[in-house]
Design a protein around this motif. Structure first.
Motif, mmCIF file in Angstrom:
data_model
loop_
_atom_site.group_PDB
_atom_site.id
_atom_site.type_symbol
_atom_site.label_atom_id
_atom_site.label_comp_id
_atom_site.label_asym_id
_atom_site.label_seq_id
_atom_site.Cartn_x
_atom_site.Cartn_y
_atom_site.Cartn_z
ATOM 1 N N THR A 1 74.194 -43.742 39.596
ATOM 2 C CA THR A 1 73.113 -42.987 40.251
ATOM 3 C C THR A 1 72.245 -43.818 41.183
ATOM 4 O O THR A 1 71.489 -43.254 41.966
ATOM 5 N N GLU A 2 72.345 -45.145 41.122
ATOM 6 C CA GLU A 2 71.458 -45.986 41.929
ATOM 7 C C GLU A 2 71.627 -45.738 43.427
ATOM 8 O O GLU A 2 70.661 -45.696 44.174
ATOM 9 N N PHE A 3 72.872 -45.554 43.879
ATOM 10 C CA PHE A 3 73.122 -45.444 45.313
ATOM 11 C C PHE A 3 73.442 -44.026 45.774
ATOM 12 O O PHE A 3 73.611 -43.792 46.965
ATOM 13 N N LEU A 4 73.537 -43.090 44.851
ATOM 14 C CA LEU A 4 73.687 -41.695 45.239
ATOM 15 C C LEU A 4 72.306 -41.077 45.461
ATOM 16 O O LEU A 4 71.334 -41.486 44.823
ATOM 17 N N PRO A 5 72.205 -40.073 46.335
ATOM 18 C CA PRO A 5 70.887 -39.483 46.640
ATOM 19 C C PRO A 5 70.445 -38.466 45.590
ATOM 20 O O PRO A 5 70.052 -37.336 45.910
ATOM 21 N N ILE A 6 70.519 -38.867 44.294
ATOM 22 C CA ILE A 6 70.244 -37.908 43.225
ATOM 23 C C ILE A 6 69.207 -38.399 42.230
ATOM 24 O O ILE A 6 68.947 -37.727 41.239
ATOM 25 N N SER A 7 68.608 -39.561 42.461
ATOM 26 C CA SER A 7 67.520 -40.098 41.646
ATOM 27 C C SER A 7 67.994 -40.664 40.314
ATOM 28 O O SER A 7 68.246 -39.937 39.353
ATOM 29 N N SER A 8 68.083 -41.995 40.266
ATOM 30 C CA SER A 8 68.451 -42.646 39.011
ATOM 31 C C SER A 8 67.355 -42.483 37.962
ATOM 32 O O SER A 8 67.646 -42.351 36.765
ATOM 33 N N ALA B 1 78.588 -49.139 40.121
ATOM 34 C CA ALA B 1 77.938 -49.018 41.423
ATOM 35 C C ALA B 1 78.911 -49.343 42.554
ATOM 36 O O ALA B 1 78.904 -48.680 43.599
ATOM 37 N N TYR B 2 79.748 -50.358 42.371
ATOM 38 C CA TYR B 2 80.713 -50.730 43.414
ATOM 39 C C TYR B 2 81.666 -49.565 43.701
ATOM 40 O O TYR B 2 81.901 -49.201 44.861
ATOM 41 N N GLY B 3 82.204 -48.982 42.644
ATOM 42 C CA GLY B 3 83.096 -47.843 42.838
ATOM 43 C C GLY B 3 82.382 -46.648 43.438
ATOM 44 O O GLY B 3 82.955 -45.920 44.269
ATOM 45 N N CYS B 4 81.133 -46.456 43.050
ATOM 46 C CA CYS B 4 80.385 -45.296 43.514
ATOM 47 C C CYS B 4 80.058 -45.389 45.007
ATOM 48 O O CYS B 4 80.083 -44.383 45.713
ATOM 49 N N ILE B 5 79.773 -46.597 45.493
ATOM 50 C CA ILE B 5 79.461 -46.769 46.915
ATOM 51 C C ILE B 5 80.642 -46.321 47.766
ATOM 52 O O ILE B 5 80.499 -45.554 48.720
ATOM 53 N N GLY B 6 81.823 -46.816 47.442
ATOM 54 C CA GLY B 6 83.007 -46.450 48.215
ATOM 55 C C GLY B 6 83.304 -44.960 48.149
ATOM 56 O O GLY B 6 83.622 -44.331 49.165
ATOM 57 N N TRP B 7 83.186 -44.393 46.948
ATOM 58 C CA TRP B 7 83.430 -42.959 46.786
ATOM 59 C C TRP B 7 82.438 -42.141 47.603
ATOM 60 O O TRP B 7 82.816 -41.165 48.278
ATOM 61 N N PHE B 8 81.174 -42.532 47.574
ATOM 62 C CA PHE B 8 80.138 -41.801 48.292
ATOM 63 C C PHE B 8 80.371 -41.842 49.802
ATOM 64 O O PHE B 8 80.264 -40.813 50.486
ATOM 65 N N LEU B 9 80.702 -42.997 50.343
ATOM 66 C CA LEU B 9 80.918 -43.110 51.785
ATOM 67 C C LEU B 9 82.118 -42.275 52.226
ATOM 68 O O LEU B 9 82.100 -41.664 53.297
ATOM 69 N N ARG C 1 83.656 -36.052 54.513
ATOM 70 C CA ARG C 1 84.347 -34.794 54.278
ATOM 71 C C ARG C 1 83.411 -33.618 54.021
ATOM 72 O O ARG C 1 83.600 -32.543 54.575
ATOM 73 N N VAL C 2 82.374 -33.833 53.180
ATOM 74 C CA VAL C 2 81.571 -32.680 52.745
ATOM 75 C C VAL C 2 80.084 -32.797 53.049
ATOM 76 O O VAL C 2 79.346 -31.819 52.901
ATOM 77 N N GLY C 3 79.614 -33.965 53.450
ATOM 78 C CA GLY C 3 78.198 -34.091 53.773
ATOM 79 C C GLY C 3 77.308 -34.182 52.541
ATOM 80 O O GLY C 3 77.755 -34.538 51.442
ATOM 81 N N MET C 4 76.047 -33.794 52.698
ATOM 82 C CA MET C 4 75.029 -34.007 51.676
ATOM 83 C C MET C 4 74.766 -32.809 50.765
ATOM 84 O O MET C 4 74.119 -32.942 49.733
ATOM 85 N N MET C 5 75.231 -31.621 51.151
ATOM 86 C CA MET C 5 74.806 -30.428 50.437
ATOM 87 C C MET C 5 75.176 -30.411 48.955
ATOM 88 O O MET C 5 74.387 -29.914 48.130
ATOM 89 N N PRO C 6 76.323 -30.948 48.525
ATOM 90 C CA PRO C 6 76.586 -30.973 47.072
ATOM 91 C C PRO C 6 75.515 -31.726 46.294
ATOM 92 O O PRO C 6 75.156 -31.332 45.179
ATOM 93 N N PHE C 7 74.983 -32.794 46.889
ATOM 94 C CA PHE C 7 73.935 -33.570 46.221
ATOM 95 C C PHE C 7 72.613 -32.809 46.208
ATOM 96 O O PHE C 7 71.829 -32.935 45.268
ATOM 97 N N VAL C 8 72.370 -32.031 47.257
ATOM 98 C CA VAL C 8 71.161 -31.200 47.299
ATOM 99 C C VAL C 8 71.193 -30.185 46.163
ATOM 100 O O VAL C 8 70.222 -30.034 45.407
ATOM 101 N N PHE C 9 72.306 -29.479 46.005
ATOM 102 C CA PHE C 9 72.426 -28.485 44.938
ATOM 103 C C PHE C 9 72.322 -29.137 43.563
ATOM 104 O O PHE C 9 71.688 -28.592 42.647
ATOM 105 N N TYR C 10 72.925 -30.304 43.427
ATOM 106 C CA TYR C 10 72.862 -31.005 42.146
ATOM 107 C C TYR C 10 71.417 -31.376 41.812
ATOM 108 O O TYR C 10 70.979 -31.255 40.656
ATOM 109 N N ARG C 11 70.659 -31.839 42.807
ATOM 110 C CA ARG C 11 69.254 -32.207 42.573
ATOM 111 C C ARG C 11 68.444 -30.990 42.124
ATOM 112 O O ARG C 11 67.569 -31.108 41.258
ATOM 113 N N LEU C 12 68.695 -29.850 42.721
ATOM 114 C CA LEU C 12 67.963 -28.647 42.329
ATOM 115 C C LEU C 12 68.261 -28.290 40.866
ATOM 116 O O LEU C 12 67.350 -27.928 40.104
#
Length: 269
Positions: free
Chosen positions: A16-23, A230-238, A243-254
């Motif tokens: 969660t540290e590098f994803l836009p979802i609040s650790s 975190a290393y694996g998550c950075i690559g996956w996130f980029l 492909r899908v942009g930010m909206m999945p993370f927006v919905f997850y935060r809500l």
């Protein structure tokens, strides 16, 4: 804290540290739901070291080029895009550094509550959604200006509010300034390096002053787990961004903010 608790908390921090979802939202929600004890300052330092190792390892070539070009620009007094990015990382760190020094005690006393974290998770998730919906960014990181770096740095200072998400708010700021998603994320990750160093340094000083006992086995487990996650998550996130942009993370935060409100609002003070 048991080895199992240490592993899962370090994994959670790394993911969660590098994803836009609040650790911070996750690290308050999961232990409280499961009835786990506070992990303590030493473990917080360990997982910060792990995430720092991850971002330095992932961007090792980019960091090396930026650092060398920045030093060369200091020597020759002739700038170049990589040197500007290096200055941008330093400039973008100033607002959060100053805000942290001035507001650290106040934030610890008044803002680290489930209500604040839930509200920040939702509000800044919506702001990320607005930036994603309306941005038409085509600017690359090589077009970074010092003004833009300072503006993103001010956005980053807002991340001192628990639940905001440092990566989320810096990406939001960069999108509003017209940068493409990948450049916004890259700059956010580069900005994390001095910020994690500062945060880890502050926590280390707090740990030394507290004089508490240290379980080195759990700390090493925390460093290794958070670094790998975190290393694996950075690559996956980029890859996902393209492909899908930010909206999945927006919905997850809500959803996450709603869960925090549901579980903690009635019983919190």
């Amino acid at each position: 804290m048991t080895c199992a608790h240490a592993f899962w908390l370090a994994l959670l921090q790394g993911l969660t540290e590098f994803l836009p979802i609040s650790s911070s939202a996750h690290l308050i929600l999961v232990p409280r739901l499961l009835g786990w004890a506070d992990q303590g300052l030493a473990f917080d330092v360990a997982v910060h070291v792990g995430t720092l190792i991850a971002v330095l390892a992932y961007f090792r070539h980019e960091v090396a080029v930026i650092a060398l070009d920045w030093l060369q620009a200091l020597k020759t007094r002739r700038s170049n895009p990589n040197a500007v990015v290096g200055w941008g990382v330093l400039i973008g760190t100033v607002p959060v550094g100053l805000a942290g020094l001035l507001l650290k005690d106040w934030i610890e006393a008044y803002l680290r509550t489930p209500q604040v974290i839930a509200a920040a998770t939702i509000v800044f998730g919506l702001l990320l959604g607005i930036a994603e919906r309306w941005h038409r960014g085509r600017r690359s990181l090589e077009q970074l200006t010092w003004r833009d770096a300072m503006i993103v740095g001010v956005f980053q200072a807002v991340a001192l509010i628990p639940g905001t998400s440092r990566s989320g708010i810096t990406i939001t700021g960069a999108l509003f300034l017209g940068y493409d998603r990948l450049s916004a994320a890259r700059f956010s990750f580069l900005l994390s390096i001095p910020v994690i160093l500062l945060a880890g340094g502050v926590k280390t000083l707090d740990l030394l002053q507290s004089g508490g006992a240290v379980n080195w086995d759990l700390l090493l487990l925390g460093v290794a787990t958070s670094a790998l996650a975190a290393y694996g998550c950075i690559g996956w996130f980029l890859r996902l961004l393209e492909r899908v942009g930010m909206m999945p993370f927006v919905f997850y935060r809500l959803l996450l903010g709603g869960a925090l409100l549901y579980f903690f609002w009635p019983s919190s003070t």
